[in-house]
Design an enzyme around this catalytic site. Structure first.
Site, PDB file in Angstrom:
ATOM      1  N   CYS A 134      47.086  43.713  32.550  1.00 38.48           N
ATOM      2  CA  CYS A 134      48.241  42.724  32.165  1.00 38.48           C
ATOM      3  C   CYS A 134      49.432  42.925  32.888  1.00 38.48           C
ATOM      4  O   CYS A 134      50.214  43.893  33.008  1.00 38.48           O
ATOM      5  CB  CYS A 134      48.459  43.383  30.781  1.00 38.48           C
ATOM      6  N   CYS A 154      52.837  43.559  31.260  1.00 36.54           N
ATOM      7  CA  CYS A 154      52.675  44.960  30.893  1.00 36.54           C
ATOM      8  C   CYS A 154      53.243  45.977  31.722  1.00 36.54           C
ATOM      9  O   CYS A 154      54.093  46.810  31.574  1.00 36.54           O
ATOM     10  CB  CYS A 154      51.244  45.491  30.278  1.00 36.54           C
TER      11      CYS A 154
END
Lengths: 107, 324
Positions: free
Chosen positions: A31, A34
């Site tokens: 991700c 993230c």
């Protein structure tokens, strides 16, 4: 200070039974947002270490926790107080925006 | 004061930085606080960037571009621009941390932002079954029924990617044909988990605390019907990120920053624009990179005309002749 990893075995002790408020960062390797927001969380963790614990949960490795807390988008940040979720913030945000979202727990 | 500041960390920004850094202009690149690397950070395999015959992951490509820019002396700052003062000969860029940086030239390469559906329930359901990033959130829809809204390449890529997790992926499109490239269309059409829902637009998203479905409106007959879903992914295009230069730089009718012909020259001297923020049509990583090159060379020419020795030498090395 970088946020420490928590898993299904340590979650109860580190998060639910924590005396302090705890922000749990649900994240994954794949991700991009993230990873982008991770250094910002580390900064907040360092600057507000007295008030807020910040821990990370890898959703790949801990699918039960991701399911239990109904994570459908990451990064997702959940603040726990006395074992209860008291705040949810979803998505990577610039530091001032994240601090504003978390104002009640860091100021 | 610096020679040059570059705003944006996608292919346009980093390619401009590679050129400017090799010209010894020591560029400062403002990368943003949480969107470093731009749109490619949310993609998986990039198969059409020349030089990578086996394909490359979007985030890996951006890491390489950044490493290349830094190798020649680019300084990268992870913060967001909050205001610009660019009318005069000194360009001032103020960041979220309160610092102001000054330069003789500015390259604006902020790219574009996901377009929203424009429905009131979008804010509430965002992150609760409504997503703009299949690679981020697809994982959470294992064995679920979901839909992708859109008809372009990114919609096809997302739909195809999401079939790794979901049992069923609808593609909701307003028309009866797609604007996606042939190869992406074919890949989606061949996938048995994907079903196309033609001539339909999302009139409303259903669900109180999480997405439970959508109300579809037939774009031909106006009829409405309910489609039950666990998740909705939106891929209906992007809008150029121009809010910082509204009232400062001329824009086109399409909302992109106006540039002079094939150059990167904006309506203000010393301000150059590159990448998706000037491009309503092509919007590829490689066209953005090419556009970043143009901006760096135009900026070098501008700086050379002001007596900047490094810029003048770099232009000679690149055999660059101005298109004035």
């Amino acid at each position: 200070m970088s946020a420490r990893a928590v898993n299904e075995a340590t979650f109860e002790q580190e998060v639910l039974n924590n005396e302090k408020a705890v922000l749990v960062d649900f994240w994954a390797e794949w991700c991009g947002p993230c990873r982008a927001v991770s250094p910002i969380l580390d900064q907040i963790a360092t600057e507000h270490a007295d008030k807020l614990d910040i821990v990370k949960i890898n959703v790949d490795e801990n699918p039960q926790l991701a399911m239990k807390y109904q994570i459908t988008a990451i990064p997702a940040f959940k603040v726990f107080e006395k074992g209860e979720v008291v705040k949810t913030v979803i998505g990577a945000k610039p530091k001032p925006a994240l601090e504003a979202d978390l104002a009640a727990y860091i100021s | 004061m610096r020679d040059i500041i570059i705003i944006g960390s996608g292919p346009a920004g980093f390619t401009a930085a590679i050129y400017a850094a090799r010209a010894e202009l020591k560029p400062l690149l403002i990368a943003s606080s949480v969107e470093i690397g731009g749109e490619l950070m949310n993609t998986t395999e990039v198969e059409n960037f020349p030089g990578f015959p086996e394909g490359i992951m979007g985030p890996d490509l951006m890491g390489k571009l950044q490493a290349q820019a830094e190798r020649f002396g680019t300084e990268v700052v992870y913060d967001d621009v909050v205001s610009l003062d660019i009318d005069g000969p000194v360009k001032r860029v103020t960041l979220g941390n309160g610092e102001t940086h000054e330069a003789a030239a500015l390259i604006y390469a902020t790219g574009s932002a996901y377009r929203k559906l424009g429905l009131p329930e979008e804010e509430v359901l965002s992150g609760h079954g409504l997503s703009w990033c299949a690679t981020c959130d697809g994982f959470f829809f294992r064995q679920k029924t979901i839909a992708v809204v859109g008809g372009g390449d990114s919609a096809m890529e997302e739909a195809t990617f999401l079939t790794r997790f979901a049992d069923k992926v609808y593609v909701i499109h307003r028309r009866d044909s797609l604007k996606a490239s042939k190869i992406m269309q074919q890949r989606a059409a061949d996938n048995e988990k994907i079903e196309f829902v033609w001539n339909s637009e999302v009139a409303a998203i259903q669900g109180e605390t999480a997405v439970t479905g959508v109300t579809l409106r037939d774009t031909v007959t106006g009829e409405e019907r309910l489609l039950e879903l666990d998740g909705l992914f939106v891929a209906i295009g992007n809008d150029p990120r121009t809010h910082l230069v509204h009232g400062k730089l001329d824009l086109t009718a399409e909302g992109t920053i106006w540039v002079d012909g094939r150059t990167s020259k904006t309506s203000l001297p010393g301000v150059f624009a590159a990448g998706d923020v000037i491009d309503p049509h092509y919007r590829q990583a490689i066209t953005a990179a090419g556009s970043g090159t143009v901006a760096a060379l135009d900026a070098e020419h501008y700086l050379a005309a002001q007596g900047n020795v490094h810029a003048a030498e770099a232009l000679l090395e690149n055999e660059f002749v101005s298109v004035d």
